[in-house]
Design a protein around this motif. Structure first.
Motif, PDB file in Angstrom:
ATOM      1  N   HIS A   1     -40.477 -38.361   5.049  1.00  0.00           N
ATOM      2  CA  HIS A   1     -41.089 -37.584   6.125  1.00  0.00           C
ATOM      3  C   HIS A   1     -41.647 -36.265   5.624  1.00  0.00           C
ATOM      4  O   HIS A   1     -42.373 -35.591   6.339  1.00  0.00           O
ATOM      5  CB  HIS A   1     -40.065 -37.329   7.233  1.00  0.00           C
ATOM      6  CG  HIS A   1     -39.669 -38.573   7.973  1.00  0.00           C
ATOM      7  ND1 HIS A   1     -40.295 -38.996   9.108  1.00  0.00           N
ATOM      8  CD2 HIS A   1     -38.721 -39.499   7.709  1.00  0.00           C
ATOM      9  CE1 HIS A   1     -39.738 -40.123   9.536  1.00  0.00           C
ATOM     10  NE2 HIS A   1     -38.777 -40.452   8.700  1.00  0.00           N
TER      11      HIS A   1
ATOM     12  N   PHE B   1     -35.037 -32.762   6.445  1.00  0.00           N
ATOM     13  CA  PHE B   1     -34.636 -33.986   7.138  1.00  0.00           C
ATOM     14  C   PHE B   1     -33.114 -34.000   7.289  1.00  0.00           C
ATOM     15  O   PHE B   1     -32.390 -33.594   6.381  1.00  0.00           O
ATOM     16  CB  PHE B   1     -35.084 -35.201   6.312  1.00  0.00           C
ATOM     17  CG  PHE B   1     -34.819 -36.530   6.969  1.00  0.00           C
ATOM     18  CD1 PHE B   1     -35.790 -37.134   7.755  1.00  0.00           C
ATOM     19  CD2 PHE B   1     -33.606 -37.184   6.801  1.00  0.00           C
ATOM     20  CE1 PHE B   1     -35.556 -38.371   8.366  1.00  0.00           C
ATOM     21  CE2 PHE B   1     -33.365 -38.407   7.409  1.00  0.00           C
ATOM     22  CZ  PHE B   1     -34.334 -39.006   8.191  1.00  0.00           C
TER      23      PHE B   1
ATOM     24  N   HIS C   1     -36.381 -41.938  -4.274  1.00  0.00           N
ATOM     25  CA  HIS C   1     -35.291 -42.555  -3.514  1.00  0.00           C
ATOM     26  C   HIS C   1     -34.119 -41.597  -3.313  1.00  0.00           C
ATOM     27  O   HIS C   1     -33.058 -42.019  -2.848  1.00  0.00           O
ATOM     28  CB  HIS C   1     -34.851 -43.865  -4.166  1.00  0.00           C
ATOM     29  CG  HIS C   1     -35.919 -44.931  -4.087  1.00  0.00           C
ATOM     30  ND1 HIS C   1     -36.291 -45.523  -2.896  1.00  0.00           N
ATOM     31  CD2 HIS C   1     -36.727 -45.468  -5.040  1.00  0.00           C
ATOM     32  CE1 HIS C   1     -37.270 -46.393  -3.119  1.00  0.00           C
ATOM     33  NE2 HIS C   1     -37.558 -46.371  -4.413  1.00  0.00           N
TER      34      HIS C   1
ATOM     35  N   TYR D   1     -36.246 -41.603  16.261  1.00  0.00           N
ATOM     36  CA  TYR D   1     -35.249 -42.671  16.093  1.00  0.00           C
ATOM     37  C   TYR D   1     -34.352 -42.869  17.305  1.00  0.00           C
ATOM     38  O   TYR D   1     -33.143 -43.032  17.197  1.00  0.00           O
ATOM     39  CB  TYR D   1     -34.429 -42.463  14.813  1.00  0.00           C
ATOM     40  CG  TYR D   1     -35.295 -42.536  13.587  1.00  0.00           C
ATOM     41  CD1 TYR D   1     -35.864 -43.741  13.188  1.00  0.00           C
ATOM     42  CD2 TYR D   1     -35.602 -41.389  12.858  1.00  0.00           C
ATOM     43  CE1 TYR D   1     -36.706 -43.810  12.092  1.00  0.00           C
ATOM     44  CE2 TYR D   1     -36.449 -41.449  11.760  1.00  0.00           C
ATOM     45  CZ  TYR D   1     -36.986 -42.660  11.386  1.00  0.00           C
ATOM     46  OH  TYR D   1     -37.820 -42.726  10.307  1.00  0.00           O
TER      47      TYR D   1
HETATM   48  N1  LIG Z   1     -34.037 -36.346   3.053  1.00  0.00           N
HETATM   49  C1  LIG Z   1     -34.610 -37.454   3.563  1.00  0.00           C
HETATM   50  N2  LIG Z   1     -33.892 -38.575   3.647  1.00  0.00           N
HETATM   51  C2  LIG Z   1     -34.437 -39.700   4.147  1.00  0.00           C
HETATM   52  C3  LIG Z   1     -35.768 -39.714   4.629  1.00  0.00           C
HETATM   53  C4  LIG Z   1     -36.515 -38.503   4.525  1.00  0.00           C
HETATM   54  O1  LIG Z   1     -37.692 -38.427   4.906  1.00  0.00           O
HETATM   55  N3  LIG Z   1     -35.901 -37.396   3.988  1.00  0.00           N
HETATM   56  N4  LIG Z   1     -36.277 -40.867   5.191  1.00  0.00           N
HETATM   57  C5  LIG Z   1     -35.280 -41.774   5.763  1.00  0.00           C
HETATM   58  C6  LIG Z   1     -35.821 -43.024   6.225  1.00  0.00           C
HETATM   59  S1  LIG Z   1     -36.628 -42.978   7.707  1.00  0.00           S
HETATM   60  C7  LIG Z   1     -35.603 -44.210   5.556  1.00  0.00           C
HETATM   61  S2  LIG Z   1     -36.097 -45.683   6.228  1.00  0.00           S
HETATM   62  C8  LIG Z   1     -34.929 -44.215   4.241  1.00  0.00           C
HETATM   63  C9  LIG Z   1     -35.819 -44.892   3.209  1.00  0.00           C
HETATM   64  O2  LIG Z   1     -35.203 -44.915   1.950  1.00  0.00           O
HETATM   65  P1  LIG Z   1     -36.062 -45.231   0.664  1.00  0.00           P
HETATM   66  O3  LIG Z   1     -37.262 -44.341   0.657  1.00  0.00           O
HETATM   67  O4  LIG Z   1     -35.170 -45.039  -0.511  1.00  0.00           O
HETATM   68  O5  LIG Z   1     -36.496 -46.686   0.781  1.00  0.00           O
HETATM   69  O6  LIG Z   1     -34.607 -42.927   3.784  1.00  0.00           O
HETATM   70  C10 LIG Z   1     -34.146 -42.042   4.776  1.00  0.00           C
HETATM   71  N5  LIG Z   1     -33.678 -40.824   4.182  1.00  0.00           N
END
Ligand SMILES: Nc1nc2c(c(=O)[nH]1)N[C@H]1C(S)=C(S)[C@@H](COP(=O)(O)O)O[C@H]1N2
Ligand SMILES: [Mo]
Length: 353
Positions: free
Chosen positions: A41, A153, A182, A221
């Motif tokens: 995000h 986030f 990741h 969400y």
């Molecule tokens: N700090 C942080 N964690 C986050 C996110 C983020 O934008 N920032 N996105 C989340 C969302 S919406 C998802 S679906 C997963 C995706 O993990 P990946 O990018 O390792 O596949 O991470 C989550 N953790």
């Protein structure tokens, strides 16, 4: 940029969002890093391992400030777990109506990896959870902008879920150091829960009485499938199945056709059956399940169909060990954000004479 396969679809460069070709997903039980979807995000922060600290605070007996080397005091743990974004299969819902401001994920916002790290419960035990704590908040070290505000986030899970053995603070993915996109150097992994709760670039863990006040917990969400319904915070992933090959719109020769896909149970409960229909759900055939059932992980499946010339709609549905089933119709899963589409998956085909 990043170690992604040349076939990876980049939906956005900034923030970085992309997914693999859906057809490649059932090729391996463990999704290689280069094919593992990325959902971010905000920015992908580059964190200096030497100065990194994991703060643990809130309703604890003693606040902690842990360096990466301090994590060595905790027993190492490993967990195979599927991460699925709540927006997986949003593209089908986009055929029903506009979903402004959300990414058009196909069945590509999912991957199954082997995560290694330490158990969250061990870190919580070191801090000493005090009574009144009911939720565990996670805050990332990234920077997100929303409605003219900048923040990190964040998300939370109930304390009851957080203390289970399968919830990890992971520093490896598929036995290699966690890649930056990741969540390096440390991320949360909550198997069976929507991806958004598995916070990447974890900077802070806070024990509190209530869920996280973060925008991504309180506002995004949430699921309202009917206008009157109070929009509930998303948590558990829903049972679903996806057809990965052939792809919708394929024109193929008559004869034996290999159909492949994946399925995931409610809360990642093991899958016990996947069925495929080629007559819009009147008759079903059982697919072969390809993996040993693992709680927290997906199940790959395949079936060979003998199809004569004509137009078909293949349909797939799954059942998990708790007897959960899926809605038949896409319309029943509609919601304005396009989350949690777990309707029977349908693929249109034309078989040439
Ligand atoms: N700090 C942080 N964690 C986050 C996110 C983020 O934008 N920032 N996105 C989340 C969302 S919406 C998802 S679906 C997963 C995706 O993990 P990946 O990018 O390792 O596949 O991470 C989550 N953790
Ligand atoms: Mo997500």
């Amino acid at each position: 940029m990043f170690s992604k396969h040349s076939s990876f679809t980049i939906y956005q460069e900034q923030p970085f969002n992309g997914g693999p070709p859906v057809a490649a997903l059932p090729e391996q039980f463990i999704t290689p890093e280069e094919l593992f979807f990325v959902r971010s995000h905000g920015n992908v922060p580059q964190i200096d391992a030497a100065t990194y600290r994991l703060e643990v605070d809130g309703l604890v007996e003693r606040a902690l400030s842990l360096r990466l080397v301090d994590l060595a005091q905790f027993t190492r743990a490993a967990q195979t777990a599927t991460l699925q974004c709540a927006g997986n299969r949003r593209d089908e819902l986009l055929a029903l109506g506009p979903i402004p401001g959300e990414l058009p994920w196909s069945a590509d916002a999912i991957g199954n990896a082997r995560w290694g790290g330490v158990r969250l419960v061990d870190v919580l035990r070191a801090a000493g959870v005090v009574s009144g704590a009911a939720h565990v908040h996670f805050t990332g070290l990234d920077y997100v902008e929303h409605d003219d505000e900048g923040f990190s986030f964040g998300a939370s899970i109930p304390l009851q879920r957080a203390i289970a053995q399968d919830v990890l603070l992971a520093d490896t993915m598929n036995d290699l150091p966690l890649p930056s996109e990741h969540g390096a150097p440390l991320r949360v992994v909550v198997p069976g829960t929507i991806g958004a709760r598995s916070v990447k670039w974890l900077g802070r863990i806070t024990l509190a009485a209530e869920p996280s006040p973060n925008y991504f917990q309180q506002r995004a969400y949430r699921l309202a499938r009917e206008a009157a319904q109070e929009a509930a915070m998303l948590d558990t992933v829903f049972l679903s199945a996806a057809i990965c090959t052939p792809r919708s719109g394929a024109q193929l020769p008559a004869g034996m056709l290999a159909v492949t896909g994946y399925a995931i149970g409610h809360g990642a409960t093991p899958i016990v059956a996947v069925e495929v229909s080629c007559d819009n759900g009147s008759n079903w055939q059982c697919a072969e399940l390809l993996d040993t059932p693992v709680t927290g992980a997906w199940m790959r499946w395949q079936i060979a169909l003998d199809l004569g010339p004509g137009s078909y709609e293949l349909v797939a549905r799954a059942r998990d060990a708790d007897g959960n089933t899926q809605p038949a119709d896409l319309g029943a899963t509609w919601n304005g954000k396009g989350y949690m589409n777990n309707a029977w998956h349908r693929v249109a085909l034309h078989i040439r004479p």
